[in-house]
Design a protein around this motif. Sequence first.
Motif, PDB file in Angstrom:
ATOM      1  N   GLY A   1       0.841  -1.211   0.000  1.00  0.00           N
ATOM      2  CA  GLY A   1       0.000   0.000   0.000  1.00  0.00           C
ATOM      3  C   GLY A   1       0.866   1.247   0.000  1.00  0.00           C
ATOM      4  O   GLY A   1       0.688   2.162  -0.809  1.00  0.00           O
ATOM      5  N   ALA A   2       1.866   1.264   0.887  1.00  0.00           N
ATOM      6  CA  ALA A   2       2.725   2.456   1.005  1.00  0.00           C
ATOM      7  C   ALA A   2       3.506   2.662  -0.289  1.00  0.00           C
ATOM      8  O   ALA A   2       3.592   3.775  -0.807  1.00  0.00           O
ATOM      9  CB  ALA A   2       3.686   2.287   2.177  1.00  0.00           C
ATOM     10  N   ASP A   3       4.049   1.578  -0.849  1.00  0.00           N
ATOM     11  CA  ASP A   3       4.796   1.711  -2.116  1.00  0.00           C
ATOM     12  C   ASP A   3       3.900   2.249  -3.210  1.00  0.00           C
ATOM     13  O   ASP A   3       4.274   3.151  -3.963  1.00  0.00           O
ATOM     14  CB  ASP A   3       5.342   0.326  -2.546  1.00  0.00           C
ATOM     15  CG  ASP A   3       6.654   0.026  -1.820  1.00  0.00           C
ATOM     16  OD1 ASP A   3       7.125   0.945  -1.119  1.00  0.00           O
ATOM     17  OD2 ASP A   3       7.165  -1.092  -1.924  1.00  0.00           O
ATOM     18  N   THR A   4       2.683   1.704  -3.294  1.00  0.00           N
ATOM     19  CA  THR A   4       1.768   2.152  -4.359  1.00  0.00           C
ATOM     20  C   THR A   4       1.431   3.629  -4.162  1.00  0.00           C
ATOM     21  O   THR A   4       1.467   4.425  -5.091  1.00  0.00           O
ATOM     22  CB  THR A   4       0.467   1.314  -4.299  1.00  0.00           C
ATOM     23  OG1 THR A   4       0.828  -0.046  -4.100  1.00  0.00           O
ATOM     24  CG2 THR A   4      -0.334   1.446  -5.559  1.00  0.00           C
ATOM     25  N   LEU A   5       1.151   3.984  -2.897  1.00  0.00           N
ATOM     26  CA  LEU A   5       0.804   5.386  -2.602  1.00  0.00           C
ATOM     27  C   LEU A   5       1.945   6.303  -3.049  1.00  0.00           C
ATOM     28  O   LEU A   5       1.739   7.371  -3.621  1.00  0.00           O
ATOM     29  CB  LEU A   5       0.578   5.528  -1.090  1.00  0.00           C
ATOM     30  CG  LEU A   5      -0.394   6.624  -0.623  1.00  0.00           C
ATOM     31  CD1 LEU A   5      -1.727   6.515  -1.339  1.00  0.00           C
ATOM     32  CD2 LEU A   5      -0.588   6.564   0.884  1.00  0.00           C
ATOM     33  N   ALA A   6       3.187   5.821  -2.843  1.00  0.00           N
ATOM     34  CA  ALA A   6       4.352   6.659  -3.173  1.00  0.00           C
ATOM     35  C   ALA A   6       4.478   6.829  -4.682  1.00  0.00           C
ATOM     36  O   ALA A   6       5.070   7.802  -5.151  1.00  0.00           O
ATOM     37  CB  ALA A   6       5.631   6.022  -2.616  1.00  0.00           C
ATOM     38  N   SER A   7       3.884   5.890  -5.446  1.00  0.00           N
ATOM     39  CA  SER A   7       4.086   5.984  -6.898  1.00  0.00           C
ATOM     40  C   SER A   7       2.880   6.623  -7.583  1.00  0.00           C
ATOM     41  O   SER A   7       2.869   6.763  -8.798  1.00  0.00           O
ATOM     42  CB  SER A   7       4.270   4.575  -7.461  1.00  0.00           C
ATOM     43  OG  SER A   7       3.005   3.937  -7.448  1.00  0.00           O
ATOM     44  N   VAL A   8       1.859   7.012  -6.807  1.00  0.00           N
ATOM     45  CA  VAL A   8       0.681   7.628  -7.447  1.00  0.00           C
ATOM     46  C   VAL A   8       1.066   9.017  -7.981  1.00  0.00           C
ATOM     47  O   VAL A   8       1.639   9.821  -7.241  1.00  0.00           O
ATOM     48  CB  VAL A   8      -0.477   7.769  -6.421  1.00  0.00           C
ATOM     49  CG1 VAL A   8      -1.596   8.635  -7.003  1.00  0.00           C
ATOM     50  CG2 VAL A   8      -0.996   6.424  -6.006  1.00  0.00           C
ATOM     51  N   PRO A   9       0.806   9.278  -9.260  1.00  0.00           N
ATOM     52  CA  PRO A   9       1.157  10.607  -9.815  1.00  0.00           C
ATOM     53  C   PRO A   9       0.411  11.733  -9.090  1.00  0.00           C
ATOM     54  O   PRO A   9      -0.717  11.541  -8.628  1.00  0.00           O
ATOM     55  CB  PRO A   9       0.666  10.511 -11.270  1.00  0.00           C
ATOM     56  CG  PRO A   9       0.523   9.063 -11.569  1.00  0.00           C
ATOM     57  CD  PRO A   9       0.199   8.394 -10.266  1.00  0.00           C
ATOM     58  N   SER A  10       1.051  12.911  -9.006  1.00  0.00           N
ATOM     59  CA  SER A  10       0.464  13.993  -8.186  1.00  0.00           C
ATOM     60  C   SER A  10      -0.874  14.437  -8.776  1.00  0.00           C
ATOM     61  O   SER A  10      -1.782  14.805  -8.027  1.00  0.00           O
ATOM     62  CB  SER A  10       1.441  15.170  -8.141  1.00  0.00           C
ATOM     63  OG  SER A  10       1.746  15.582  -9.457  1.00  0.00           O
ATOM     64  N   ILE A  11      -1.039  14.361 -10.095  1.00  0.00           N
ATOM     65  CA  ILE A  11      -2.314  14.806 -10.685  1.00  0.00           C
ATOM     66  C   ILE A  11      -3.450  13.894 -10.218  1.00  0.00           C
ATOM     67  O   ILE A  11      -4.583  14.342  -9.969  1.00  0.00           O
ATOM     68  CB  ILE A  11      -2.227  14.844 -12.226  1.00  0.00           C
ATOM     69  CG1 ILE A  11      -3.523  15.452 -12.807  1.00  0.00           C
ATOM     70  CG2 ILE A  11      -1.988  13.481 -12.822  1.00  0.00           C
ATOM     71  CD1 ILE A  11      -3.707  16.904 -12.511  1.00  0.00           C
ATOM     72  N   VAL A  12      -3.133  12.595 -10.005  1.00  0.00           N
ATOM     73  CA  VAL A  12      -4.183  11.661  -9.564  1.00  0.00           C
ATOM     74  C   VAL A  12      -4.559  12.004  -8.125  1.00  0.00           C
ATOM     75  O   VAL A  12      -5.728  11.921  -7.731  1.00  0.00           O
ATOM     76  CB  VAL A  12      -3.680  10.198  -9.686  1.00  0.00           C
ATOM     77  CG1 VAL A  12      -4.699   9.228  -9.111  1.00  0.00           C
ATOM     78  CG2 VAL A  12      -3.408   9.870 -11.153  1.00  0.00           C
ATOM     79  N   PHE A  13      -3.555  12.449  -7.318  1.00  0.00           N
ATOM     80  CA  PHE A  13      -3.902  12.929  -5.961  1.00  0.00           C
ATOM     81  C   PHE A  13      -4.859  14.115  -6.080  1.00  0.00           C
ATOM     82  O   PHE A  13      -5.818  14.243  -5.327  1.00  0.00           O
ATOM     83  CB  PHE A  13      -2.637  13.357  -5.206  1.00  0.00           C
ATOM     84  CG  PHE A  13      -1.940  12.223  -4.505  1.00  0.00           C
ATOM     85  CD1 PHE A  13      -0.659  11.851  -4.866  1.00  0.00           C
ATOM     86  CD2 PHE A  13      -2.583  11.517  -3.494  1.00  0.00           C
ATOM     87  CE1 PHE A  13      -0.016  10.801  -4.223  1.00  0.00           C
ATOM     88  CE2 PHE A  13      -1.953  10.458  -2.853  1.00  0.00           C
ATOM     89  CZ  PHE A  13      -0.664  10.112  -3.222  1.00  0.00           C
ATOM     90  N   GLY A  14      -4.591  14.985  -7.080  1.00  0.00           N
ATOM     91  CA  GLY A  14      -5.467  16.154  -7.271  1.00  0.00           C
ATOM     92  C   GLY A  14      -6.884  15.713  -7.572  1.00  0.00           C
ATOM     93  O   GLY A  14      -7.857  16.185  -6.947  1.00  0.00           O
ATOM     94  N   LEU A  15      -7.005  14.756  -8.468  1.00  0.00           N
ATOM     95  CA  LEU A  15      -8.348  14.236  -8.820  1.00  0.00           C
ATOM     96  C   LEU A  15      -9.007  13.652  -7.581  1.00  0.00           C
ATOM     97  O   LEU A  15     -10.175  13.923  -7.281  1.00  0.00           O
ATOM     98  CB  LEU A  15      -8.209  13.137  -9.894  1.00  0.00           C
ATOM     99  CG  LEU A  15      -7.779  13.567 -11.297  1.00  0.00           C
ATOM    100  CD1 LEU A  15      -7.651  12.345 -12.203  1.00  0.00           C
ATOM    101  CD2 LEU A  15      -8.797  14.541 -11.875  1.00  0.00           C
ATOM    102  N   PHE A  16      -8.220  12.842  -6.859  1.00  0.00           N
ATOM    103  CA  PHE A  16      -8.763  12.164  -5.671  1.00  0.00           C
ATOM    104  C   PHE A  16      -9.228  13.194  -4.640  1.00  0.00           C
ATOM    105  O   PHE A  16     -10.364  13.131  -4.138  1.00  0.00           O
ATOM    106  CB  PHE A  16      -7.672  11.268  -5.079  1.00  0.00           C
ATOM    107  CG  PHE A  16      -7.951  10.769  -3.695  1.00  0.00           C
ATOM    108  CD1 PHE A  16      -7.150  11.178  -2.622  1.00  0.00           C
ATOM    109  CD2 PHE A  16      -9.020   9.921  -3.436  1.00  0.00           C
ATOM    110  CE1 PHE A  16      -7.410  10.726  -1.337  1.00  0.00           C
ATOM    111  CE2 PHE A  16      -9.287   9.470  -2.154  1.00  0.00           C
ATOM    112  CZ  PHE A  16      -8.481   9.878  -1.091  1.00  0.00           C
ATOM    113  N   GLY A  17      -8.378  14.204  -4.406  1.00  0.00           N
ATOM    114  CA  GLY A  17      -8.732  15.229  -3.414  1.00  0.00           C
ATOM    115  C   GLY A  17     -10.002  15.949  -3.834  1.00  0.00           C
ATOM    116  O   GLY A  17     -10.912  16.188  -3.018  1.00  0.00           O
ATOM    117  N   LEU A  18     -10.076  16.246  -5.139  1.00  0.00           N
ATOM    118  CA  LEU A  18     -11.265  16.945  -5.663  1.00  0.00           C
ATOM    119  C   LEU A  18     -12.503  16.070  -5.442  1.00  0.00           C
ATOM    120  O   LEU A  18     -13.510  16.504  -4.883  1.00  0.00           O
ATOM    121  CB  LEU A  18     -11.066  17.231  -7.155  1.00  0.00           C
ATOM    122  CG  LEU A  18     -12.153  18.043  -7.851  1.00  0.00           C
ATOM    123  CD1 LEU A  18     -12.209  19.465  -7.289  1.00  0.00           C
ATOM    124  CD2 LEU A  18     -11.900  18.083  -9.351  1.00  0.00           C
TER     125      LEU A  18
END
Lengths: 271, 280, 276, 256
Positions: free
Chosen positions: A102-119
Amino acid sequence: MRKGIDVFMTLLLYTAALSSCLVLFVILGFIFTKGVGQVSPAFILGFPRGLNAEGGIFPTIVASFYATAVAMTVVTPIGIGAAIYLSEYATGGRIVRLIRFGADTLASVPSIVFGLFGLALFVNFLHLGWSMLSGGLTLAVMALPIIMRTAEEAILAVPRSYREASFALGATKWQTIRRAVIPAAAPRILTGIILGTGRAFGETAVVLFTAGVSINLPVLLTDPGRTMTSHLYILATEGISLPTAYGTALLLIAIVLAFNYLARKLATKVR
Amino acid sequence: MSARILRKVFLFCALTAVVSVVLIFIFVAVKGAPIFATAGFTRLFFSMNWDPLKGNFGMLPFIVGSFIVTLGALVLGAPLAIGTAIFLSEIAHDRIKRFIRPSVELLAGIPSVIYGFFGIILLVPLSRMLFGGSGFGLATAWIVLAIMILPTIAAISEDAISAVPPVYRMGSLALGATRWQTIKRVVIPTAMPGIVNAVVLGMGRAIGETMAVLMVLGNAPSVPKSVASPASTLTSAIALDMSYASGVHQTALFAMGLILLAVSMVLITVVRVWSGRVGR
Amino acid sequence: MLKRASASLFTFAILALVLISFARPNQAGDRIMLAGSTTVLPIVEAASEIYNSEHPGERVLVQGGGSSAGIEAGVTGAANIGMSSRDLKPGEKKLGLTDIPVAVDAIAVIVNNKNSVEKLTKDQVRKVYSGEITNWKELGGLDEEIILVNRDEASGTREAFAKKIMKNSSFAKGAVIQPGSGQVRSIVSTTPGGIGYISLGYVTKDVKAIALDGVEPTVESIAAKRYGLMRTLHFLVKGEQKASVKSFIEFMLSDRVQREIVSKEFLPIKVVTGKS
Amino acid sequence: MATTFEVKNLDFYYGDFQALEDINVEIEGSTITAFIGPSGCGKSTFLRCLNRMNDLIPETRVEGLITLDGRDIYTNETDLVDLRRRVGMIFQQPNPFPMSIYDNVAYGPRLHGSPSKSELDGIVETTLKQAALWKEVKDKLNSLALSLSGGQQQRLCIARVLAVNPEVVLMDEPASAIDPTSTQKIEDLMAELKERFSIIIVTHNMQQAARVSDHTAFFMADDTGKANLIEFGNTDQIFTNPKDERTESYITGRFG
């Protein structure tokens, strides 16, 4: 002939390494020379004015610190807690492998996808809207792997003898962790936190869609606010008030590099 | 606080990482999946026609764009990074190492929006002069991205190279090999799994990069014809349209986010399996 | 120690909050939220700075995102006032938005100063932007490849340009897309073969605005409605509005704001409507 | 083929610590010379001066003269690469490359030229036979060298050195890390190889030195760690009636 090749390749590798540093100095040098004239107390403390948001960038500085502070306040306890679990309590097996994956995957998530997720999650689903809270929480999720990894390394670096000594004095597991392990690991944990802070402070894609872009001095957690990074992006792509953009870039780099320097200073002091 | 509760609390903290990943997948998938139902696979992945206002969501230009931009960045950045790594662990003596290594680490610390800004003010005019066109295009994006992935690849490769036991170097030198022959024939082959690992992680970083690419690539939803022509990647397309897209257009953007997530997942599993098997 | 680590963090958070209180007291107060067109944004931001200082109890917050986002925010109520630089589409008219024009804007087609072309017909511009014409020599200019610079889809300027120029042919896919007028202008000013379109307010001497169908984009030609590429900038509100929103709209339409702020970028609304 | 090393008043320094003082010795070709003496008495350091492997260690300094076939090996023009080809070295810890057995032996020849496949096969076979390893590995040449036993790995290293046909082979306690039977094989090997080139071996094991070598050099270090060559002569004379009483007390095992 082979001697010639050897000398040639050594030179080639030498230039490769030097060009890597050259790039750094060109970037820092260029932004410094262009930006230093722009940075003045009025610039740091003033408010954007006029049609093209010239003038000071104070609200964006506050917004950046605010969102980063929210993120780090949320992620630090969780990150350290996770590290304690992995290093002290974990009995191995499936759960640990799952957490690591989980932690490794989280570390490799592109920042734009974090933006989408946060939105999707914070801004819309939880109706927190464009705000310091949404921005901070999304940054927290992004920074979690960094804090977890550095905290775990710090805890594992604490010599076994510390734990044995504490147990030998009749301490419980939690007392050992709280009084012996964490204090010994604290400097390195702090290094990880500072690195995470620097990373969160320098993020753009995440905050662009979660903290909003209205130039506003955030007070409440629900207030939106354009961070320095978003401000730099908008100024750069608007292409109108470049001097302000240079000033913002210089300040941004100065703050982020200060975080990195602080972390390195702490790390070398400990090693 | 009883030990059992404490253990639960720490387990909960540890699980937040897993929960977050699951949440990310759920939200991005829920918001993005419908597009596959309505528009169907072929029209999405194999059509070049991206025109959201007219309801066409052909993502091929962005998929191809991401691939070309990442490939170019690796071709430019990886050799430079590996060269730096070899230099640092094999050739540099301490005085230079204390100078070069921190600079590479600082390069890693610079926010991506700064790279984008640097690209706009210096590399775009440069590319316009060298390759013509508007300056916003593949060439500039390649250079910016290569600089950004350089520290990642250099740092990880250097770990792999310096992990090669000195005994092998001694053995090779004792047979009369030159330093470069020793590096080429013993050190690099032994460290190869680590280096490949570094390049794959660098690729992951390049594919996931948004701001710098958005600012210098020119955002044209078409496959670039030349080095100077603009293009667009999955990440920059999402970032450009996200602030205003609504309805099916927004679903398409989330779908692209899903593709990005899947790609980075694949890369991570490749790295884990590869380094797992080699027993790094 | 865990305490030390989290302690340093709380001081960090408090530092941020102290930074805030140090600034101008900025009570939450009555918030007026505007979102939408990046063309209208600058004049509203400039106006809101004055409005906020003159009405301490109220705070105007401005957010970009483009005309479509502004219209949607106006409908959903995410913003009190939606800003749009394009007319409502047929589908959007039924959403119950009241349309308040606040300014008039002309879109100028700009080329590089070194470009010898002085005027183009609307049809020629359409063929250029649809990719049918790719070299300036087909338009009587030098032998130079045309470098298209376009706006992103969020922009009302692009919407107006598409409706009045492109009609139903679609934009060429190879154009460079930039999310801001400033960047469009800077690319065209530095790329010999560049062509772009920006709102008249952004035109400066480092680019050349060309005549469209023989009509130069000047205040007179716009006032006389002879220039073919014009559009109105709108405030869009839904249903009854609270007092502070109404007062800000009146403030925006007041002669003072129209003269001091609006006319710096665009043309005061009464130039066209003749209303005071 | 009688390669001779001539060493005249050799001093060696690690930074400002003097490790070797005024070593004078002459080592003829096709003989086996053993360096013996208590541990830490500079035998290995002196051995590594002969093929300049000490150059890899920073801040080391050599004074005095070492000549190979009459030519000084510590000049700037000395072709270090050629020197190390002619003066091969076997390390205490077997260090085959993480490659196949075949590639390990072929590594040397590939460095100094581009031999054809058939030439390589020939070299690999002859050197493995010379190293008495051929029978044990001839049908698994492509398997990983690291899969061999310690003794086999050491013999592989010997084969690897033989493949570049050196004139001198230095052995730094080759048998200390491997099993007795393999040690026996290596000692027989040394006796056979003696005709083709000279061997210099550093060893703790005096029986081995007595059994195998023609000449023996006894080193001792004073309490500051500075080592001198106490006595040098042919082996039976050193082991039956050493001239220097320190050699005698070391040989009879009173100390060291």
